[in-house]
Motif scaffolding. Structure first.
Motif, mmCIF file in Angstrom:
data_model
loop_
_atom_site.group_PDB
_atom_site.id
_atom_site.type_symbol
_atom_site.label_atom_id
_atom_site.label_comp_id
_atom_site.label_asym_id
_atom_site.label_seq_id
_atom_site.Cartn_x
_atom_site.Cartn_y
_atom_site.Cartn_z
ATOM 1 N N ALA A 59 41.890 41.178 38.845
ATOM 2 C CA ALA A 59 41.454 41.588 37.692
ATOM 3 C C ALA A 59 40.104 41.160 37.028
ATOM 4 O O ALA A 59 39.226 41.823 36.492
ATOM 5 C CB ALA A 59 42.519 41.487 36.492
ATOM 6 N N ALA A 60 40.130 39.819 36.998
ATOM 7 C CA ALA A 60 38.702 39.068 36.497
ATOM 8 C C ALA A 60 37.773 39.494 37.178
ATOM 9 O O ALA A 60 36.629 39.747 36.805
ATOM 10 C CB ALA A 60 39.375 37.709 36.789
ATOM 11 N N SER A 61 38.150 39.814 38.427
ATOM 12 C CA SER A 61 36.563 39.926 39.650
ATOM 13 C C SER A 61 36.206 41.430 39.165
ATOM 14 O O SER A 61 35.189 41.610 39.126
ATOM 15 C CB SER A 61 36.863 39.888 40.986
ATOM 16 O OG SER A 61 37.261 38.511 41.579
ATOM 17 N N LEU A 62 37.188 42.316 39.064
ATOM 18 C CA LEU A 62 36.817 43.585 38.877
ATOM 19 C C LEU A 62 36.210 43.699 37.600
ATOM 20 O O LEU A 62 35.202 44.639 37.190
ATOM 21 C CB LEU A 62 37.941 44.643 38.923
ATOM 22 C CG LEU A 62 38.307 45.006 40.607
ATOM 23 C CD1 LEU A 62 39.427 45.714 40.805
ATOM 24 C CD2 LEU A 62 37.024 45.353 41.531
ATOM 25 N N ALA A 63 36.661 43.074 36.390
ATOM 26 C CA ALA A 63 36.430 43.275 34.972
ATOM 27 C C ALA A 63 34.725 42.812 35.037
ATOM 28 O O ALA A 63 33.895 43.262 34.185
ATOM 29 C CB ALA A 63 37.121 42.448 34.298
ATOM 30 N N ARG A 64 34.466 41.555 35.745
ATOM 31 C CA ARG A 64 33.259 41.209 35.807
ATOM 32 C C ARG A 64 32.369 42.033 36.524
ATOM 33 O O ARG A 64 30.889 42.332 36.056
ATOM 34 C CB ARG A 64 33.151 39.770 36.694
ATOM 35 C CG ARG A 64 32.175 39.106 37.107
ATOM 36 C CD ARG A 64 31.385 38.414 35.726
ATOM 37 N NE ARG A 64 30.387 37.596 35.756
ATOM 38 C CZ ARG A 64 30.151 36.306 36.054
ATOM 39 N NH1 ARG A 64 31.419 35.541 36.104
ATOM 40 N NH2 ARG A 64 29.225 35.513 36.327
ATOM 41 N N ALA A 65 32.808 42.767 37.732
ATOM 42 C CA ALA A 65 32.024 43.834 38.244
ATOM 43 C C ALA A 65 31.479 44.919 37.436
ATOM 44 O O ALA A 65 30.701 45.408 37.236
ATOM 45 C CB ALA A 65 32.721 44.307 39.669
ATOM 46 N N ALA A 66 32.664 45.441 36.521
ATOM 47 C CA ALA A 66 32.339 46.481 35.756
ATOM 48 C C ALA A 66 31.382 46.202 34.494
ATOM 49 O O ALA A 66 30.622 47.060 34.272
ATOM 50 C CB ALA A 66 33.631 46.955 35.124
#
Ligand code: SAM
Length: 455
Positions: A59-66
């Motif tokens: 979740a943290a990685s995808l939030a950053r990517a988004a």
């Protein structure tokens, strides 16, 4: 050798392909440390984290990517889905809301947000989100939500749309059969028969057919239950109904019966029982205990979704709800009126609470229990001297406990009175009432109020 992000990414992919997800995630971690502005690397790290079973990091990685690619709606959808996977439903709902402001028709966002709304009990919102979606899972969800809202015609329409798309959709036929059955519609039987012709080993649908025939065609119902039981031996609900139809001398329900029944029923309990079947027990119990004063420690035994709570709260210093069914308790929790909710069998619960309550109530619960000696022995321990027990039963003209074709127990006055007297209770009042309707017939019941002797 000096590591660069592309090389690390290639290594990570190789690790992932070899099934070494921990190493893949570690390589991506190094890669994003070297190039923290590259959304693609964060997104890949999120995938690696998911494969490594680390939902929080995903979740943290995808939030950053988004955040790094604000125009990428699919990435935003992935980031929101990762929040669901990480068990952060409120944040996920906000993320889907934001996404739907940008792309109102985004199918995955609408569908997943609908699931979150449904889980939060926001059924109208869930239905609005699902209504325009045409894919099968969305139609099934819509049907389930409408059924849960008690909107049977809308649920039937959703099932019919599945059947229109594919006449061989057995779930569509079975769902249609069960909602038509709830509405007393004659189309229920052919719809269930069609589902079973398509999928003859579906034990739950044989059980549904049994429920449908129970009142009017007991022989056929018994045959359907027997078929369900052969397909799924040990199914407590079906076994109990089969026993009820065969007139066996049974005086208690099998373990797992009430929890299984009400776990499956919890979401539509209020709409169906109160809305359609004229369920009156909570009001009758409230009237029965109206004169008992305030400041009481109250136990609501078999509290279900909490319908009795409103009538008990004004009397309560503390209000404890007890129920076997986790799903019913989840509904009760939403009311936010109980000081404590306990998942337990009421007899075991009472045995562990010596002189703990001034009032113990059981509204429409003993019909699922059977013989009352153990219940009263528990009440005798848990109710303080001078305290009260108030409860309803389906009344039987005989002197014992009768298992009816409905699968519910009815209690003769002599059985209730003997069990109560043996546990040190004296009768204060009894009232004959209509508890609710069943297949268009009033179910006659009796309410009892007992006081625990002081000596
Ligand atoms: C018909 S509902 C009534 C709920 C609530 N008292 C009301 O009036 O709305 C019966 C409830 O009793 C619960 N129940 C049945 N047998 C039980 C037992 N032995 N111990 C605890 N709960 C039980 C069921 O799970 C279900 O929630």
């Amino acid at each position: 050798m000096i590591a660069d992000p592309d090389m690390l990414q290639r290594q990570a992919v190789a690790h992932a392909q070899a099934g070494n997800h921990g190493a893949a995630e570690a390589a991506f971690r190094q890669a994003v440390a070297l190039a923290p502005g590259q959304g693609r690397l964060w997104s890949n790290r999120g995938v690696a984290a998911r494969l490594a079973g680390d939902a929080a990091r995903q979740a943290a990685s995808l939030a950053r990517a988004a955040r790094l690619a604000p125009g990428d709606v699919d990435l935003a959808a992935d980031a929101a889905a990762a929040l669901v996977a990480a068990d952060r439903p409120a944040e996920a709902a906000r993320a889907y809301d934001d996404l739907l402001v940008r792309v109102p028709g985004h199918p995955a966002a609408r569908f997943n947000l609908a699931l979150l709304r449904r889980a939060a009990g926001q059924l109208a919102e869930a239905a609005d989100l699902l209504a325009p979606l045409g894919f099968r899972e969305a139609r099934l969800q819509l049907a389930a939500v409408e059924r849960q809202r008690g909107r049977l015609a809308a649920a039937a329409a959703a099932y019919r749309s599945l059947i229109a798309a594919d006449a061989g959709d057995a779930d569509g036929w079975a769902g249609l059969g069960s909602v038509l059955a709830m509405g007393g519609d004659d189309g229920a039987r052919p719809a269930l028969a069609k589902a079973l012709a398509l999928l003859p080993d579906a034990a739950p649908w044989w059980a549904d057919l049994g429920h449908l025939d129970r009142a009017g065609r007991p022989g056929r119902a018994a045959a359907s239950y027997a078929r369900a039981l052969a397909l799924r031996p040990g199914h407590a609900i079906v076994a109990h109904h089969l026993a009820a139809l065969s007139g066996s001398a049974v005086d208690h329900a099998p373990a797992g019966y009430a929890a299984g029944l009400f776990d499956a029923y919890a979401e539509r309990f209020d709409a169906e029982l109160v809305g359609k079947l004229g369920y009156r027990v909570p009001e009758e119990i409230a009237a029965l205990v109206a004169g008992l004063g305030t400041g009481l420690d109250v136990a609501d035994l078999g509290c279900g979704t909490g319908l009795c709570a409103a009538g008990l709260k004004p009397h309560a210093r503390s209000l404890t709800g007890v129920d076997l069914s986790a799903a019913m308790l989840a509904q009760a929790r939403r009311l936010d009126v109980y000081d404590r909710l306990v998942q337990a069998d009421l007899v075991s619960f009472l045995a562990q609470h010596d002189a703990a309550f001034d009032l113990a109530v059981a509204g429409d619960v003993f019909v699922y229990v059977g013989a009352l000696e153990a219940v009263f022995a528990g009440l005798g321990r848990a109710v303080r001297p001078g305290g009260h027990a108030a409860f309803s039963v389906e009344h039987d003209e005989g002197s014992g406990v009768a298992l009816r074709p409905s699968g519910r127990f009815a209690h003769g006055a002599a059985h209730v009175e003997a069990a109560a007297a043996a546990a040190g209770f004296r009768q204060v009042e009894r009232r004959d009432v209509v508890l609710r309707q069943d297949h268009g017939q009033p179910i006659r019941g009796r309410l009892y109020l007992y006081i625990k002797n002081s000596d």
